[in-house]
Design an enzyme around this catalytic site. Structure first.
Site, PDB file in Angstrom:
ATOM      1  CE  LYS A 112      -4.570  -1.491   1.765  1.00 11.52           C
ATOM      2  NZ  LYS A 112      -5.607  -1.422   2.719  1.00 11.52           N
ATOM      3  CE  LYS A 197      -7.245  -8.407  -0.520  1.00  7.64           C
ATOM      4  NZ  LYS A 197      -7.226  -7.688   0.746  1.00  7.64           N
ATOM      5  CE  LYS A 200     -13.901  -4.120   2.757  1.00  7.69           C
ATOM      6  NZ  LYS A 200     -12.599  -3.674   3.300  1.00  7.69           N
TER       7      LYS A 200
HETATM    8  P1  AMP Z   1     -11.094  -6.421   4.526  1.00  4.65           P
HETATM    9  O1  AMP Z   1     -11.861  -6.178   3.247  1.00  4.65           O
HETATM   10  O2  AMP Z   1      -9.508  -5.999   4.124  1.00  4.65           O
HETATM   11  O3  AMP Z   1     -11.521  -5.578   5.568  1.00  4.65           O
HETATM   12  O4  AMP Z   1     -11.105  -7.877   5.104  1.00  4.65           O
HETATM   13  C1  AMP Z   1     -12.229  -8.257   5.635  1.00  4.65           C
HETATM   14  C2  AMP Z   1     -12.131  -9.946   5.763  1.00  4.65           C
HETATM   15  O5  AMP Z   1     -12.152 -10.413   4.369  1.00  4.65           O
HETATM   16  C3  AMP Z   1     -10.539 -10.475   6.038  1.00  4.65           C
HETATM   17  O6  AMP Z   1     -10.706 -11.510   6.972  1.00  4.65           O
HETATM   18  C4  AMP Z   1      -9.941 -10.769   4.892  1.00  4.65           C
HETATM   19  O7  AMP Z   1      -9.017 -11.732   4.903  1.00  4.65           O
HETATM   20  C5  AMP Z   1     -11.103 -10.997   4.170  1.00  4.65           C
HETATM   21  N1  AMP Z   1     -11.038 -11.011   2.716  1.00  4.65           N
HETATM   22  C6  AMP Z   1     -10.750  -9.784   1.989  1.00  4.65           C
HETATM   23  N2  AMP Z   1     -10.724 -10.018   0.647  1.00  4.65           N
HETATM   24  C7  AMP Z   1     -10.919 -11.489   0.538  1.00  4.65           C
HETATM   25  C8  AMP Z   1     -10.585 -12.088  -0.691  1.00  4.65           C
HETATM   26  N3  AMP Z   1     -10.461 -11.462  -1.970  1.00  4.65           N
HETATM   27  N4  AMP Z   1     -10.526 -13.664  -0.724  1.00  4.65           N
HETATM   28  C9  AMP Z   1     -10.756 -13.978   0.760  1.00  4.65           C
HETATM   29  N5  AMP Z   1     -10.740 -13.284   1.922  1.00  4.65           N
HETATM   30  C10 AMP Z   1     -10.922 -12.065   1.778  1.00  4.65           C
END
Ligand code: AMP
Ligand code: TRP
Length: 331
Positions: A112, A197, A200
């Site tokens: 990042k 990945k 979002k």
């Molecule tokens: P975040 O969007 O970074 O706040 O992630 C929230 C949760 O979703 C965390 O446990 C991440 O590891 C999981 N997560 C986010 N993006 C992915 C993805 N593309 N595949 C699997 N898990 C994800």
């Protein structure tokens, strides 16, 4: 009883990756077998350029989606991080235990901050110290298990290291946590760039399926997914990342083993079609429940208020103990 904690950042609309990698497991498994807390980690959303009104909106939306995904406030604690001051208080102590070197080794920080520099922007100091706050989120609840997607395991490892170091230096204070990940779809990849990945925060539409996408939009995105050169359907992340991603998504949504599923397809078209329908079916009940919850905003507020009260009661004694152990004078 096992204690589980996990969180989601309100930095963008929640995706299929969030759901398959995290939320679904929280709802289907964790809340039933562990004393669990699930949190919208809004302080973490301030580590990158942000618009205050958008963070507010996304926090509310993320909390609604946690409930829509099936978290039951009678079974688990659902709350917003900034409503519980103890997280930030403990984070400072953990910054006094962590080193600059170990923070700089975090992959998420490296990626990042590099991206930010390419854009010519500046890197917020909180992006570097982010893992100390995340460790505080986890350690403040005496957490045993942290159910997360693959991308977060390095941060959970760091939380473990900090817990062990703190306990060793200042006396037994924290439970040492461990990460748990789903068996399939622990890392859902971007449909247009299957070596990255599905994130979002990237907000580049066509490769990301959002939880609130209409069925037609989901179908379009899956049918246009980038596949690999070659014709046969093979599960191999290294050489066939596009097809492998679709197989993983299909397996996660419709059941089955991704390698076995590969053998039952002879064309990419058929695989895409079945994957699209499977995703639409998985999202349907979540979207329905989301609509119902949006019609009653008072309910969400009530859930978050009660959740924060419960969380505070659990967090307070841990922070008090840590303050004493590290050498701060009782007030
Ligand atoms: P975040 O969007 O970074 O706040 O992630 C929230 C949760 O979703 C965390 O446990 C991440 O590891 C999981 N997560 C986010 N993006 C992915 C993805 N593309 N595949 C699997 N898990 C994800
Ligand atoms: N860093 C996590 C992510 O980007 C979100 C998060 C913050 C979290 N604190 C946490 C996850 C504590 C699990 C436990 O996805």
């Amino acid at each position: 009883m096992t204690r589980a904690f996990s969180g989601v950042k309100p930095t963008g609309h929640l995706t299929l990756g969030n759901y398959l990698g995290a939320l679904r497991q929280w709802a289907e498994t964790d809340q039933h077998r562990a004393d669990s807390l699930f949190c919208v980690v809004d302080l973490h959303a301030l580590t990158v350029d942000h618009d205050p009104a958008r963070v507010r909106r996304l926090s509310r939306q993320a909390a609604t989606l946690l409930l829509a995904a099936g978290l039951d406030p009678e079974r688990c604690t659902v709350f917003v991080q900034s409503h519980v001051d103890e997280h930030a208080r403990l984070a400072y102590l953990l910054e006094c235990v962590a080193t600059d070197g170990e923070m700089r080794r975090m992959i998420q920080y490296k990626e990042k901050s590099a991206r930010e520099q390419v854009r010519g922007g500046s890197v917020r100091l909180s992006l570097l110290t982010y893992p100390a706050l995340m460790a505080a989120d986890i350690l403040v609840y005496d957490t045993d298990e942290v159910p997360v997607g693959d991308d977060q395991t390095q941060h959970v490892e760091l939380a473990r290291d900090l817990a062990v170091r703190f306990n060793h230096r200042y006396g037994q204070t924290f439970t040492v946590p461990k990460a748990t990940s789903p068996k399939v779809a622990a890392r859902v990849m971007n449909l247009q760039d299957p070596v990255s990945k599905m994130g979002k925060s990237d907000d580049t539409g066509p490769g990301i399926v959002y939880l609130l996408d209409e069925p037609e939009a989901v179908r379009k995105k899956v049918m246009r997914a980038v596949t690999d050169s070659g014709q046969d359907v093979v599960h191999d992340r290294a050489t066939r990342p596009g097809v492998t991603n679709l197989l993983e998504i299909l397996a996660a949504c419709a059941g089955g083993d991704p390698e076995d599923l590969a053998a039952s397809y002879s064309s990419y078209g058929a695989l895409k079609k079945d994957t699209a329908e499977a995703v639409v079916e998985v999202l349907r009940p979540v979207q329905e429940r989301h609509r119902e919850l949006c019609a009653d905003p008072g309910y969400l507020e009530q859930v978050l208020r009660t959740g924060a009260e419960k969380a505070r009661t659990m967090a307070r004694p841990t922070v008090d103990a840590a303050y004493r152990a590290i050498g701060l004078l009782p007030a």
